[in-house]
Scaffold this motif. Structure first.
Motif, PDB file in Angstrom:
ATOM      1  N   GLU A  97       0.395  -1.265  -0.388  1.00 18.16           N
ATOM      2  CA  GLU A  97      -0.358   0.387   0.111  1.00 18.16           C
ATOM      3  C   GLU A  97       0.918   0.879   0.004  1.00 18.16           C
ATOM      4  N   CYS A  98       0.671   2.357  -0.726  1.00 15.26           N
ATOM      5  CA  CYS A  98       1.096   3.127  -0.322  1.00 15.26           C
ATOM      6  C   CYS A  98       0.641   4.663   0.451  1.00 15.26           C
ATOM      7  N   LEU A  99       0.919   4.511   1.738  1.00 18.19           N
ATOM      8  CA  LEU A  99       0.087   5.304   2.926  1.00 18.19           C
ATOM      9  C   LEU A  99       0.138   6.320   3.254  1.00 18.19           C
ATOM     10  N   SER A 100       0.610   7.458   1.944  1.00 12.29           N
ATOM     11  CA  SER A 100       0.482   8.576   2.014  1.00 12.29           C
ATOM     12  C   SER A 100       1.477   9.404   0.603  1.00 12.29           C
ATOM     13  N   CYS A 101       1.666   9.974   0.147  1.00  4.65           N
ATOM     14  CA  CYS A 101       1.792  10.915  -0.971  1.00  4.65           C
ATOM     15  C   CYS A 101       1.731  12.432  -1.615  1.00  4.65           C
ATOM     16  N   GLU A 102       2.764  13.514  -0.645  1.00  8.70           N
ATOM     17  CA  GLU A 102       2.620  14.354  -0.147  1.00  8.70           C
ATOM     18  C   GLU A 102       3.278  15.197  -1.744  1.00  8.70           C
TER      19      GLU A 102
ATOM     20  N   ALA B 126       6.454  10.560   0.075  1.00  8.26           N
ATOM     21  CA  ALA B 126       6.033   8.986  -0.631  1.00  8.26           C
ATOM     22  C   ALA B 126       6.285   7.814   0.882  1.00  8.26           C
ATOM     23  N   LYS B 127       4.958   8.074   0.935  1.00  4.49           N
ATOM     24  CA  LYS B 127       5.375   6.769   2.340  1.00  4.49           C
ATOM     25  C   LYS B 127       4.900   5.182   1.646  1.00  4.49           C
ATOM     26  N   PHE B 128       5.464   3.878   1.666  1.00  2.62           N
ATOM     27  CA  PHE B 128       4.157   2.487   1.584  1.00  2.62           C
ATOM     28  C   PHE B 128       4.768   1.877   2.711  1.00  2.62           C
ATOM     29  N   ARG B 129       3.544   0.502   2.527  1.00  3.32           N
ATOM     30  CA  ARG B 129       3.874  -0.348   3.754  1.00  3.32           C
ATOM     31  C   ARG B 129       4.065  -1.869   2.688  1.00  3.32           C
TER      32      ARG B 129
ATOM     33  N   ASP C 190       2.252   4.020 -10.052  1.00  3.29           N
ATOM     34  CA  ASP C 190       0.999   3.987 -10.542  1.00  3.29           C
ATOM     35  C   ASP C 190       0.198   4.274  -8.731  1.00  3.29           C
ATOM     36  N   MET C 191       0.554   3.527  -7.867  1.00  2.00           N
ATOM     37  CA  MET C 191       0.111   3.763  -6.168  1.00  2.00           C
ATOM     38  C   MET C 191      -0.039   4.716  -5.896  1.00  2.00           C
ATOM     39  N   ALA C 192       1.453   5.763  -6.200  1.00  2.00           N
ATOM     40  CA  ALA C 192       2.054   6.520  -5.664  1.00  2.00           C
ATOM     41  C   ALA C 192       1.055   8.099  -6.069  1.00  2.00           C
ATOM     42  N   TYR C 193       1.274   8.165  -7.939  1.00  2.00           N
ATOM     43  CA  TYR C 193       0.066   8.850  -8.211  1.00  2.00           C
ATOM     44  C   TYR C 193      -1.290   8.942  -8.618  1.00  2.00           C
ATOM     45  N   ASP C 194      -1.765   7.378  -7.728  1.00  2.00           N
ATOM     46  CA  ASP C 194      -3.203   7.531  -7.655  1.00  2.00           C
ATOM     47  C   ASP C 194      -2.940   8.381  -6.277  1.00  2.00           C
ATOM     48  N   LYS C 195      -2.293   7.884  -4.673  1.00  2.00           N
ATOM     49  CA  LYS C 195      -2.645   8.359  -3.843  1.00  2.00           C
ATOM     50  C   LYS C 195      -2.227  10.544  -3.590  1.00  2.00           C
ATOM     51  N   SER C 196      -1.441  10.198  -4.839  1.00  4.14           N
ATOM     52  CA  SER C 196      -1.257  11.625  -4.555  1.00  4.14           C
ATOM     53  C   SER C 196      -2.679  12.935  -5.085  1.00  4.14           C
ATOM     54  N   GLY C 197      -3.405  12.015  -6.042  1.00  6.84           N
ATOM     55  CA  GLY C 197      -4.383  13.405  -6.160  1.00  6.84           C
ATOM     56  C   GLY C 197      -4.543  13.374  -8.184  1.00  6.84           C
ATOM     57  N   LEU C 198      -3.208  13.382  -8.426  1.00  7.67           N
ATOM     58  CA  LEU C 198      -2.490  13.909  -9.002  1.00  7.67           C
ATOM     59  C   LEU C 198      -3.239  13.218 -10.420  1.00  7.67           C
ATOM     60  N   GLY C 199      -2.999  11.731  -9.869  1.00  5.41           N
ATOM     61  CA  GLY C 199      -3.519  11.038 -11.467  1.00  5.41           C
ATOM     62  C   GLY C 199      -2.685  10.267 -12.087  1.00  5.41           C
ATOM     63  N   LEU C 200      -3.044   8.415 -12.428  1.00  8.67           N
ATOM     64  CA  LEU C 200      -1.921   7.793 -13.807  1.00  8.67           C
ATOM     65  C   LEU C 200      -1.270   8.816 -14.281  1.00  8.67           C
TER      66      LEU C 200
END
Length: 405
Positions: A215-220, A238-241, A388-398
């Motif tokens: 999981e991507c926990l966060s992506c600022e 970004a932070k991943f588990r 993709d995980m990071a971009y999805d979490k960021s809200g910027l989109g793939l």
């Protein structure tokens, strides 16, 4: 050090073999000399034969500057040339998918700049092309050059992936090198700091954990916010588990300070009990290891691997420490002989750039010889899934998927 760096950028020319691999370059990109032309000079089995660009004049200037014999009118002209064996693709990210497929369908081997494609949908298609599974079929490699350097392999040898609890990675490029209107910040060309630089951090995290993030926990992210570049990140955190419960962090910026900070990866292991028969049965020895690789991106210039082992003798009953001490040591490896281990006899020179080590492995694979290190197709697919995980979490989109079929 000065001599090593000077030789890396101006290597001795090798006598080319009659069966040398002839490369064509698609696009007169600024990364091409570092990634292929300079490494090819010292490799007896690599010839950079041709280049093409959207602007022929630009291709001609590039060819003259770097000694490339042939200039072609189009990318397709290079693919159609039966005398070209392999293609190097340093085009904008959004064009990787189409031209890698075209090259593979033309029967060419492909060295493909990272990131391989724009998203995992494209990666699934590209790396599972039927041509790639045929015997004696084309070879496709995503060019994560830093993973081929001896220092990176030595760094990994000090890590026990199952015991890793936290990893910090960071990388940056000074803001003077990335103007707002460059391709790095063009969404339609699949730009963004995650794509252009952070993907290196992600590959390092995956190599350390030897696993894929759950999981991507966060992506600022930060953006220019001018209405034109609002889907391209200038920097991110970004932070991943990961499956073992460990946390991996990635920080990267394309708009960093002028004073360049070398890339870094810092790894913290969990406490582990170390068997020690000299201790009383009421005590135990506990080790906590920290490993850091400074300059994981351009290790040929300079790098350092720090290993810090913190020991404590403690009471089994209440955990009370009896004695503590720290053992620290620093390492370097500009060759595999210095790195030691199972690949100590792997040939190479201290001045080889990571790109040169990469080309060595690419040639070995094309020639059907053993390769000590490689980035597999599934590895590249998994890499894009993490992006993709990071971009999805960021809200910027793939990044956008190509319409090419």
């Amino acid at each position: 050090m000065a001599n090593r760096i000077a030789t890396a950028f101006g290597p001795p020319a090798s006598q080319k073999k009659s069966d040398a691999i002839r490369f064509g370059i698609l696009g007169a990109a600024k990364i091409a000399p570092l990634s292929l032309i300079i490494p090819a000079k010292s490799h007896p089995e690599v010839i950079v034969q041709a280049v093409s660009a959207r602007d022929r004049k630009k291709a001609e200037e590039f060819a003259k500057k770097y000694g490339v014999p042939d200039v072609r009118d189009s990318y397709q002209d290079i693919l159609d040339d039966p005398n070209i064996d392999a293609i190097f693709i340093p085009l904008p990210n959004s064009l990787h998918f189409e031209w890698a497929i075209r090259a593979i369908r033309a029967g060419k081997h492909v060295l493909l700049e990272k990131p391989s494609v724009s998203n995992s949908t494209e990666a699934e298609i590209l790396f599972k092309l039927p041509e790639l599974s045929q015997s004696n079929g084309p070879i496709l490699l995503e060019a994560f050059h830093n993973r081929f350097h001896p220092s990176f392999q030595l760094f990994l040898s000090f890590i026990n992936p199952a015991e890793v609890v936290h990893v910090h990675t960071d990388s940056m490029v000074p803001w003077l090198m990335t103007a707002k209107d460059n391709i790095e910040f063009d969404y339609n060309l699949s730009g963004g700091s995650i794509m252009m630089l952070g993907t290196y951090n992600f590959a390092v995290l995956r190599s350390i954990f030897k696993d894929e993030p759950e999981e991507c926990l966060s992506c600022e992210t930060s953006i220019f916010g001018d209405g034109m570049h609002d889907r391209c990140d200038t920097d991110f955190k970004a932070k991943f588990r990961f499956p073992n419960g460990g946390i991996g962090e990635a920080i990267s910026s394309l708009r960093g300070p002028i004073l360049w900070k070398p890339s870094e990866a810092r790894v913290m292991h969990r406490d582990v009990v170390v068997p020690d028969k000299t201790l009383p049965v009421t005590q135990e020895k506990v080790l906590t290891r920290q490993v850091a690789l400074h300059a994981f991106l351009h290790a040929f210039i300079w790098h350092r691997i720090d290993v810090k082992d913190s020991y404590v003798i403690r009471s089994k009953e209440d955990g009370r420490p009896v004695r503590k001490w720290v053992e620290s040591k620093s390492h370097k490896a500009y060759t595999f002989k210095e790195a030691g281990g199972q690949f100590a006899d792997f040939p190479g020179e201290p001045w080889w750039m990571s790109f040169r080590w990469e080309v060595e492995q690419f040639v070995n694979r094309v020639k059907g010889r053993p390769t000590q290190f490689w980035v597999s197709g599934q590895d590249s697919i998994n890499q894009m899934k993490m992006v993709d995980m990071a971009y999805d979490k960021s809200g910027l989109g793939l990044r956008p998927t190509s319409s090419f079929q």
